[in-house]
Structures are given as structure tokens and as C-alpha cells.
Design a protein around this motif. Structure first.
Motif, PDB file in Angstrom:
ATOM      1  N   ALA A   1       0.788  -1.249   0.024  1.00 50.44           N
ATOM      2  CA  ALA A   1      -0.060  -0.081  -0.024  1.00 50.44           C
ATOM      3  C   ALA A   1       1.112   1.058   0.115  1.00 50.44           C
ATOM      4  O   ALA A   1       0.652   2.291  -0.670  1.00 50.44           O
ATOM      5  N   THR A   2       2.133   1.309   0.593  1.00 49.39           N
ATOM      6  CA  THR A   2       2.806   2.056   0.777  1.00 49.39           C
ATOM      7  C   THR A   2       3.597   2.614  -0.433  1.00 49.39           C
ATOM      8  O   THR A   2       3.909   3.958  -1.014  1.00 49.39           O
ATOM      9  N   ALA A   3       4.036   1.600  -1.090  1.00 51.52           N
ATOM     10  CA  ALA A   3       4.622   1.700  -2.502  1.00 51.52           C
ATOM     11  C   ALA A   3       3.785   2.209  -3.297  1.00 51.52           C
ATOM     12  O   ALA A   3       4.355   2.956  -4.492  1.00 51.52           O
ATOM     13  N   VAL A   4       2.513   1.836  -3.358  1.00 52.80           N
ATOM     14  CA  VAL A   4       1.633   2.236  -4.275  1.00 52.80           C
ATOM     15  C   VAL A   4       1.469   3.851  -3.991  1.00 52.80           C
ATOM     16  O   VAL A   4       1.561   4.535  -4.948  1.00 52.80           O
ATOM     17  N   ALA A   5       0.997   4.223  -2.859  1.00 54.98           N
ATOM     18  CA  ALA A   5       0.843   5.601  -2.691  1.00 54.98           C
ATOM     19  C   ALA A   5       2.396   6.557  -2.977  1.00 54.98           C
ATOM     20  O   ALA A   5       1.968   7.566  -3.595  1.00 54.98           O
ATOM     21  N   ALA A   6       3.580   5.881  -2.782  1.00 44.80           N
ATOM     22  CA  ALA A   6       4.623   6.477  -3.102  1.00 44.80           C
ATOM     23  C   ALA A   6       4.724   6.790  -4.363  1.00 44.80           C
ATOM     24  O   ALA A   6       5.124   7.860  -4.939  1.00 44.80           O
ATOM     25  N   ARG A   7       4.483   6.034  -5.386  1.00 44.11           N
ATOM     26  CA  ARG A   7       4.624   5.940  -6.733  1.00 44.11           C
ATOM     27  C   ARG A   7       3.451   7.045  -7.283  1.00 44.11           C
ATOM     28  O   ARG A   7       3.747   7.906  -8.253  1.00 44.11           O
ATOM     29  N   ARG A   8       2.445   6.933  -6.829  1.00 40.92           N
ATOM     30  CA  ARG A   8       1.280   8.120  -7.152  1.00 40.92           C
ATOM     31  C   ARG A   8       1.438   9.453  -6.561  1.00 40.92           C
ATOM     32  O   ARG A   8       1.079  10.450  -7.256  1.00 40.92           O
ATOM     33  N   SER A   9       2.279   9.572  -5.558  1.00 41.51           N
ATOM     34  CA  SER A   9       2.547  10.793  -4.869  1.00 41.51           C
ATOM     35  C   SER A   9       3.578  11.656  -5.596  1.00 41.51           C
ATOM     36  O   SER A   9       4.710  11.003  -6.206  1.00 41.51           O
TER      37      SER A   9
END
Length: 413
Positions: free
Chosen positions: A51-59
């Protein structure tokens, strides 16, 4: 809960004694919880990290990327199995009140340490992020974070002591007060480093990236890190020198930032002229020197002024010593001055000077003082060498000699 007594019932049916069945039941339950904890921790880490990796990529910000790099999500994921353990272990320890008490103390200490570890990873991420920002990348951020972490460690250790030994905060503070002298002695360098970091920042003494020279420590290069205890300098020979942070305010050092921010880099170097090669110049020699374009107009003007003075004062020029005269060294200095004023790599808005220094036992120092417009090391060295190559080669045209110590070949007939 009955679910945690199934093993007890099984062992009792197998004719185990009550005490033995209780301990066997406890062992089974602990084994089950340990396995379940590892499984839950594995799943929680996978979910949180994904979940954090996905959020980091989109941020758009890089701060969350640094959170991932510093394992903040991984530490947070450990809270989930820790919560499970915190809720279930007291239940299976119902029949073992002493162990339940010890477990409560231990799990409290572990929660404090894990929380501290999460905060540490967040601060490390903040440090890495701030170093990317132009307004903060030259500030000693490591020092501030280390100070905060020291304070947090003190609070954490205090909280753990209070939890483990049921000590009152007042009694603990009294104990710290009694051993304050020892604490100050142990953390002397840390305290000095903290004070030095504040002074370095407030007074803008040193920034990360500054070129500094500290002869006492053999440091000559760029500052790459400033933390609470030490300053790391990467020397120009690619070695690293580590110096105490407080030495930046207690010892003398040279910071080249002013030069880098100015309009030029200084050249201050001299050549030694043999004193016995200095003499007066005749009119015929002046006519020959007028072929040198940089000083042709100067020689005409200078000779006119001198002749006017000598004629006005009826000077007897049968002896060159009388009246005013030009010397080969004076003309040479004027030539050097004209040459460096016309040199393309010299900053014309800063001081340009060729001066005569105090004569020494090795000759007369003629110093060239100027600032190169290009401050990069390689280009600076090239400009300086090119200027002095020309000056050294031009000495003979003024019938002067450069002093140098004699070699073995100097005495060969």
C-alpha cells in the motif's frame, strides 16, 4: 477463554497431573501464538509495504519514497502482530499471574522501543528529504536530528525504567540529579557538539559543501557532513578527515566560501629578481623597449616627464645617477601590470597589482596580485601558470635575471 484450554483438557484426559497439564497447555498456546504472530507479521508487512509503495508511486513528493527507504512502513506493520500479542498473551497467562506481570512490563518496554524506532525512521526520512531542498541542503540537519533523538532516547529510557520498576517520576529525577556530573562527563562531546552546531548555524560559519582548510587536523576539502559530534571533510586527494564539531568554534580555520561567492579567485605569487641585475636604462635601450606594444606609450610619456624635470632642474646627466631615471626593473613591473590588465582571464573589477616587496637575501620579490574570473580549480591553475610562464620568459627582454639556488652544474667550468 475455553479456546485456550483445549490443550489442557487434552492433557488431563491423557492422565497428566493438573500442574503438568497447565504448563503443557501454556507451552502449546505460546507456540501457537508465536507461529500466528510470525504469520500475521509477514502478511501485515506485505500489505502495508504494498500500500505504501503504491501511494509513493502516485505521490508527487519524494518524502514518502524516503519513508519506504528508511523502513517506516515496515516498523509500523510490526504494530499489528504486537497488538495481537498484547491482547492474547495475558489471556493465556491467566493461571500464571507472576508471568503475566512480567509480560506486561516487557511488552510495555517493547512498545516504547518500537515507537521510538518508528519516530527515528520518520526523522531520517525528513533529513533525507530536506537535503534535497536548496534552502536546507547546506544546513547541519544531522545535528538537530541527533539532538532530538538523544532527548527521545532519554524519555524512552525514563519511561521504560518507570514501567519496569514502578518508580515515581520524582524519585527518578532525583536520582538523575545525583548522577548529573557523571552524565555531563559522559555526554561532554555531545553537549559541546550541540552548542557548536547551534553557533555554526546561527552565525553561518560553515555549511555543507563549503571548502574549508584546518591545518591542525590536516583537513583541506569540502564539508560533506555536519553532525552532533563530528564534521566530515572530503579532502582533494579523496581522503576523508573527521574533526570534532566544536573545533569549528574553538580553533581557527579557513573557509573559502567568500572566495567562491566573490567575483574572482586570488593569485598572490612572486618571482625573485637578482638585485645585481637591476640598473638604469639608456635612451637607446628605451627606444628598443618601445617595440613592446604594451608599454610603448608609457615609455614615451615617462621619458618626456623625466626629461622635462631634469631640464627644468638643470640636472647633469653625464652621470646616470643624477636626476630622475628609468630602471629596467621599474619598466618590467609596468610591463607586468599592463600584461595582467589585458589578460582575458583576469577580473578587471577587482584589485590588479604588481608590487615591489622587501628585498631578501635571495633577491628582490616582485609580487603579482590579481583575481582570476574563473574560480574553478583546474582553470584557475591554468590561468595562473599561463601568466607566470609569460612573465618568467619575458624577464630576459629587460636584461634582468631570476634568482635560483645554484645546482651542481653551476660550478662546472
Amino acid at each position: 477463554m475455553d479456546i485456550f484450554h483445549w490443550a489442557y483438557d487434552l492433557f488431563r484426559e491423557l492422565d497428566f497431573k493438573k500442574t503438568t497439564a497447565l504448563y503443557a497447555n501454556l507451552a502449546v498456546n505460546l507456540l501457537v501464538i508465536i507461529i500466528a504472530t510470525f504469520v500475521i507479521d509477514f502478511i501485515a508487512r506485505k500489505i502495508v509495504l504494498w500500500a505504501t509503495a503504491v501511494a509513493a508511486r502516485r505521490s508527487k513528493t519524494q518524502f514518502d519514497d524516503f519513508l519506504v527507504q528508511n523502513k517506516t512502513p515496515q516498523y509500523i506493520a510490526h504494530l499489528i502482530p504486537l497488538y495481537v500479542v498484547y491482547q492474547t498473551v495475558p489471556v493465556i497467562l491467566t493461571d500464571f499471574s507472576r508471568w503475566e506481570y512480567l509480560f506486561h512490563k516487557g511488552i510495555t518496554a517493547f512498545i516504547i522501543l518500537l515507537t521510538l524506532w518508528i519516530i527515528r525512521s520518520v526523522f531520517n526520512s525528513l533529513r533525507d528529504y530536506l537535503k534535497l531542498l536548496p534552502d536546507y541542503n547546506d544546513k547541519p540537519i544531522d545535528s538537530y536530528i541527533q539532538v532530538v533523538m538523544i532527548m527521545l532516547w532519554i524519555f524512552a529510557i525514563t519511561a521504560i525504567i518507570l514501567a519496569l520498576f514502578d518508580t515515581s517520576f520524582t524519585a527518578l529525577i532525583s536520582t538523575f540529579g545525583a548522577i548529573s556530573a557523571i552524565i555531563i562527563l559522559i555526554f561532554k562531546d555531545t553537549i559541546l557538539g550541540f552548542v557548536a552546531s547551534i553557533q555554526v548555524t546561527v552565525n553561518d560559519i560553515v555549511r555543507i559543501g563549503d571548502w574549508i582548510t584546518i591545518e591542525k587536523y590536516g583537513a583541506d576539502g569540502d564539508v560533506i557532513e555536519i553532525n552532533l559530534a563530528t564534521v566530515k571533510v572530503r579532502n582533494f586527494d579523496m581522503t576523508t578527515t573527521t574533526i570534532p564539531t566544536y573545533s569549528l568554534i574553538s580553533d581557527s580555520f579557513k573557509n573559502w566560501r567568500g572566495m567562491q561567492e566573490s567575483g574572482g579567485r586570488r593569485v598572490k605569487r612572486h618571482i625573485l629578481i637578482k638585485a645585481n641585475s637591476v640598473r638604469f636604462i639608456t635612451d637607446d635601450e628605451i627606444d628598443d623597449l618601445k617595440k613592446i606594444q604594451l608599454i610603448a606609450n608609457y615609455l614615451d610619456q615617462r621619458r618626456s616627464d623625466i626629461n622635462t624635470f631634469n631640464e627644468k632642474n638643470s640636472i647633469d646627466k653625464s652621470l646616470p645617477l643624477n636626476g630622475r631615471n628609468m630602471t629596467n626593473l621599474g619598466i618590467f613591473r609596468k610591463y607586468i601590470n599592463s600584461y595582467i590588465e589585458h589578460y582575458p582571464g583576469v577580473n578587471k573589477d577587482m584589485t590588479i597589482m604588481c608590487r615591489h616587496l622587501q628585498p631578501t637575501d635571495k633577491g628582490i620579490p616582485i609580487e603579482i596580485y590579481l583575481f582570476t574570473s574563473d574560480k574553478r580549480w583546474l582553470n584557475y591553475e591554468y590561468i595562473m601558470a599561463d601568466i607566470f610562464d609569460h612573465i618568467i620568459a619575458s624577464v630576459k627582454y629587460f636584461d634582468l635575471e631570476i634568482f635560483e639556488l645554484p645546482s651542481a652544474n653551476s660550478f662546472v667550468e
